[in-house]
Design an enzyme around this catalytic site. Structure first.
Site, short mmCIF file in Angstrom:
data_model
loop_
_atom_site.label_atom_id
_atom_site.label_comp_id
_atom_site.label_asym_id
_atom_site.label_seq_id
_atom_site.Cartn_x
_atom_site.Cartn_y
_atom_site.Cartn_z
N TYR A 186 -32.18 44.36 -12.66
CA TYR A 186 -30.81 43.84 -12.59
C TYR A 186 -30.81 42.32 -12.87
CZ TYR A 186 -26.17 42.92 -10.52
OH TYR A 186 -24.87 42.53 -10.28
N ASN B 186 -21.47 37.73 -3.85
CA ASN B 186 -21.11 38.97 -3.13
C ASN B 186 -19.61 39.10 -2.87
OD1 ASN B 186 -23.95 38.21 -2.48
ND2 ASN B 186 -23.92 40.22 -1.51
N GLN C 190 -31.01 36.94 7.27
CA GLN C 190 -30.70 36.56 5.89
C GLN C 190 -29.19 36.35 5.75
OE1 GLN C 190 -31.51 39.61 6.91
NE2 GLN C 190 -31.01 41.23 5.48
N ARG D 113 -25.47 35.83 3.40
CA ARG D 113 -24.70 36.03 2.17
C ARG D 113 -23.35 35.35 2.40
NH1 ARG D 113 -29.01 37.68 1.01
NH2 ARG D 113 -29.61 39.56 -0.17
N ASP E 113 -35.63 40.69 -1.26
CA ASP E 113 -34.26 40.52 -0.75
C ASP E 113 -34.04 39.02 -0.50
OD1 ASP E 113 -32.32 42.78 0.90
OD2 ASP E 113 -31.97 40.67 1.30
N PRO E 114 -33.06 38.40 -1.17
CA PRO E 114 -32.88 36.95 -1.00
C PRO E 114 -32.59 36.57 0.45
CG PRO E 114 -31.71 37.72 -2.94
CD PRO E 114 -32.17 38.94 -2.20
N GLN F 288 -31.25 33.64 1.52
CA GLN F 288 -30.02 32.86 1.71
C GLN F 288 -29.24 32.80 0.39
OE1 GLN F 288 -31.40 28.94 2.73
NE2 GLN F 288 -32.67 28.75 0.91
P1 NAD Z 1 -19.36 48.95 -9.69
O1 NAD Z 1 -20.66 49.66 -9.65
O2 NAD Z 1 -18.27 49.42 -8.77
O3 NAD Z 1 -18.76 48.92 -11.16
C1 NAD Z 1 -19.54 48.96 -12.32
C2 NAD Z 1 -18.83 49.87 -13.32
O4 NAD Z 1 -19.60 49.91 -14.53
C3 NAD Z 1 -18.72 51.32 -12.82
O5 NAD Z 1 -17.41 51.79 -13.04
C4 NAD Z 1 -19.75 52.07 -13.67
O6 NAD Z 1 -19.43 53.43 -13.84
C5 NAD Z 1 -19.71 51.27 -14.96
N1 NAD Z 1 -20.94 51.40 -15.76
C6 NAD Z 1 -22.23 51.30 -15.33
N2 NAD Z 1 -23.07 51.46 -16.36
C7 NAD Z 1 -22.31 51.66 -17.47
C8 NAD Z 1 -22.59 51.92 -18.83
N3 NAD Z 1 -23.86 51.99 -19.28
N4 NAD Z 1 -21.57 52.08 -19.70
C9 NAD Z 1 -20.28 52.03 -19.26
N5 NAD Z 1 -19.94 51.80 -17.97
C10 NAD Z 1 -20.95 51.63 -17.09
O7 NAD Z 1 -19.71 47.39 -9.41
P2 NAD Z 1 -18.75 46.12 -9.29
O8 NAD Z 1 -19.03 45.49 -7.99
O9 NAD Z 1 -17.37 46.46 -9.67
O10 NAD Z 1 -19.39 45.18 -10.39
C11 NAD Z 1 -18.77 44.93 -11.65
C12 NAD Z 1 -19.56 43.88 -12.40
O11 NAD Z 1 -19.59 42.66 -11.65
C13 NAD Z 1 -21.02 44.27 -12.66
O12 NAD Z 1 -21.40 43.83 -13.94
C14 NAD Z 1 -21.76 43.49 -11.60
O13 NAD Z 1 -23.08 43.20 -12.00
C15 NAD Z 1 -20.92 42.24 -11.47
N6 NAD Z 1 -21.10 41.62 -10.15
C16 NAD Z 1 -20.49 42.14 -9.02
C17 NAD Z 1 -20.70 41.56 -7.79
C18 NAD Z 1 -20.04 42.06 -6.54
O14 NAD Z 1 -20.32 41.55 -5.47
N7 NAD Z 1 -19.14 43.03 -6.60
C19 NAD Z 1 -21.55 40.45 -7.68
C20 NAD Z 1 -22.16 39.96 -8.82
C21 NAD Z 1 -21.92 40.55 -10.06
N1 UDP Z 2 -28.19 45.13 3.97
C1 UDP Z 2 -28.37 45.61 5.27
N2 UDP Z 2 -28.00 46.88 5.55
C2 UDP Z 2 -27.43 47.71 4.63
C3 UDP Z 2 -27.22 47.21 3.31
C4 UDP Z 2 -27.63 45.93 3.02
O1 UDP Z 2 -28.88 44.89 6.14
O2 UDP Z 2 -27.10 48.84 4.99
C5 UDP Z 2 -28.58 43.74 3.66
C6 UDP Z 2 -29.48 43.59 2.46
O3 UDP Z 2 -30.84 43.74 2.83
C7 UDP Z 2 -29.15 42.18 2.00
C8 UDP Z 2 -27.68 42.02 2.37
O4 UDP Z 2 -27.41 43.02 3.35
O5 UDP Z 2 -29.91 41.24 2.73
C9 UDP Z 2 -26.73 42.20 1.20
O6 UDP Z 2 -27.06 43.43 0.58
P1 UDP Z 2 -26.21 44.06 -0.60
O7 UDP Z 2 -26.92 45.29 -1.03
O8 UDP Z 2 -24.80 44.18 -0.19
O9 UDP Z 2 -26.21 42.95 -1.76
P2 UDP Z 2 -27.30 41.94 -2.38
O10 UDP Z 2 -28.61 42.10 -1.65
O11 UDP Z 2 -27.42 42.35 -3.79
O12 UDP Z 2 -26.70 40.62 -2.16
#
Ligand code: NAD
Ligand code: UDP
Length: 311
Positions: free
Chosen positions: A145, A174, A209, A211, A273-274, A276
């Site tokens: 990712y 997040n 940790q 977020r 896992d980050p 901070q």
């Molecule tokens: P999500 O998983 O709910 O949405 C992702 C969507 O992309 C889904 O509808 C999935 O079906 C579609 N998808 C996945 N692979 C695909 C493919 N190969 N072709 C077509 N569609 C595909 O996640 P989200 O939280 O809505 O995230 C949306 C975007 O924002 C992502 O690119 C994610 O990396 C980015 N993002 C989200 C967060 C967050 O906290 N929500 C943080 C950082 C980045």
């Molecule tokens: N996390 C947790 N319990 C859960 C899911 C996630 O403690 O059931 C923690 C995870 O290890 C991370 C933070 O929550 O430290 C945020 O996790 P998430 O998967 O939401 O996003 P990301 O790690 O990609 O920021």
């Protein structure tokens, strides 16, 4: 007059909120999604609207559509889902970016990339400004990712320099809110579902940790402002809420708000896992006149309300 706008990943959590917003503003919206983590339920209310089209398609395969703007959101975002098939995750980020940039070049569309705070990896600089280059493991379980998103940013800037493609790169921190899938696997939805069902709250590691959690409405406002920002402003720009919480604090807030009798249990911390994470948002304030308005306390109330239907 409205624009023709393509939203990849439009049936997902953020994408569905974006489609709503763009339709409300009178645009012609095309939602492209392979429904891997997204669902038709998120866009059900838009189906039948003559200004909304859904295309079931995979971004790793090229497509030609005449549009004015492209929001490239397609990519699973929850660690559980992006680690399910890590090779596919990298393909989605890299080939998806190439295909969408190729389309933007061909039809002269402006294109926005949903990048991520994960480009900073497990950051040694805190909080994280856009100038920080990150600390990412190239061979770990999160790398598919993180590195996929980093290459996507590289492609955006190379298409911009070589082909003059009009790009906008957004680093999302997040984000949580309604339309997250109840089985999404990210921390906010996990804890709320566990609390509402009276199940154990699974804190990974010791919960120290941190977020910084942004409510979805604030995030979408920042995204739309970035897409419509001045010519020549490419980003990358952080969009997130600088309010920083430990995961244990989040668990306790959710327990209190739901009135649940669930117990906190501690599970092993996944690798890489980050420790901070908190955005510096000065650039977004200056360029987009944007800052978040919904604190975690309020956003959690709305999100808990949404998740009650699944219990
Ligand atoms: P999500 O998983 O709910 O949405 C992702 C969507 O992309 C889904 O509808 C999935 O079906 C579609 N998808 C996945 N692979 C695909 C493919 N190969 N072709 C077509 N569609 C595909 O996640 P989200 O939280 O809505 O995230 C949306 C975007 O924002 C992502 O690119 C994610 O990396 C980015 N993002 C989200 C967060 C967050 O906290 N929500 C943080 C950082 C980045
Ligand atoms: N996390 C947790 N319990 C859960 C899911 C996630 O403690 O059931 C923690 C995870 O290890 C991370 C933070 O929550 O430290 C945020 O996790 P998430 O998967 O939401 O996003 P990301 O790690 O990609 O920021």
């Amino acid at each position: 007059m409205g624009k023709r706008i393509l939203v990849t990943g439009g049936a997902g959590f953020l994408g569905s909120h974006l489609c709503n917003r763009l339709i409300e503003e009178g645009n012609d919206v095309i939602c492209l999604d392979n429904l891997f983590t997204g669902t038709k339920d998120n866009i059900r209310h838009l189906i039948g609207n003559p200004y909304f089209e859904f295309i079931r398609h995979d971004v790793t395969v090229p497509i030609v559509i005449e549009v004015d703007q492209i929001y490239n959101l397609a990519c699973p975002a929850s660690p559980v889902h992006y680690q399910y098939n890590p090779i596919k995750t990298t393909k989605t980020s890299v080939l998806g970016a190439m295909n969408m940039l190729g389309l933007a070049k061909r039809v002269h569309a402006r294109i926005l990339q949903a990048s991520t705070s994960e480009v900073y990896g497990d950051p040694e600089v805190h909080p994280q400004p856009e100038s920080y280059r990150g600390c990412v493991n190239t061979i770990g379980i999160r790398s598919c990712y993180d590195e996929g998103k980093r290459v996507a940013e590289t492609l955006f800037f190379d298409y911009h320099r070589m082909n003059n493609v009009d790009i906008k790169v957004m680093r999302i921190f997040n984000t949580y809110g309604p339309n997250m899938h109840p089985a999404d696997g990210r921390v906010v939805s996990n804890f709320i579902m566990q609390a509402l069902r009276g199940e154990d709250i699974t804190v990974y590691g010791d919960g120290s940790q941190t977020r910084s959690f942004c409510y979805v409405d604030d995030l979408i406002e920042g995204m739309v402002r970035l897409m419509n920002s001045r010519d020549g402003f490419t980003g990358p720009v952080n969009i997130g809420n600088p309010g920083e919480f430990t995961i244990k604090e989040l668990a306790e807030m959710i327990l209190e708000k739901t009135g649940s009798s669930s117990k906190i249990v501690y599970k092993p911390l996944p690798s890489d896992d980050p420790i901070q994470r908190r955005p510096v948002i000065e650039l977004a304030k200056k360029e987009l006149d944007w800052e978040p308005t919904i604190p975690l306390d309020k956003g959690l109330d709305k999100t808990i309300e949404y998740f009650r239907q699944f219990v």
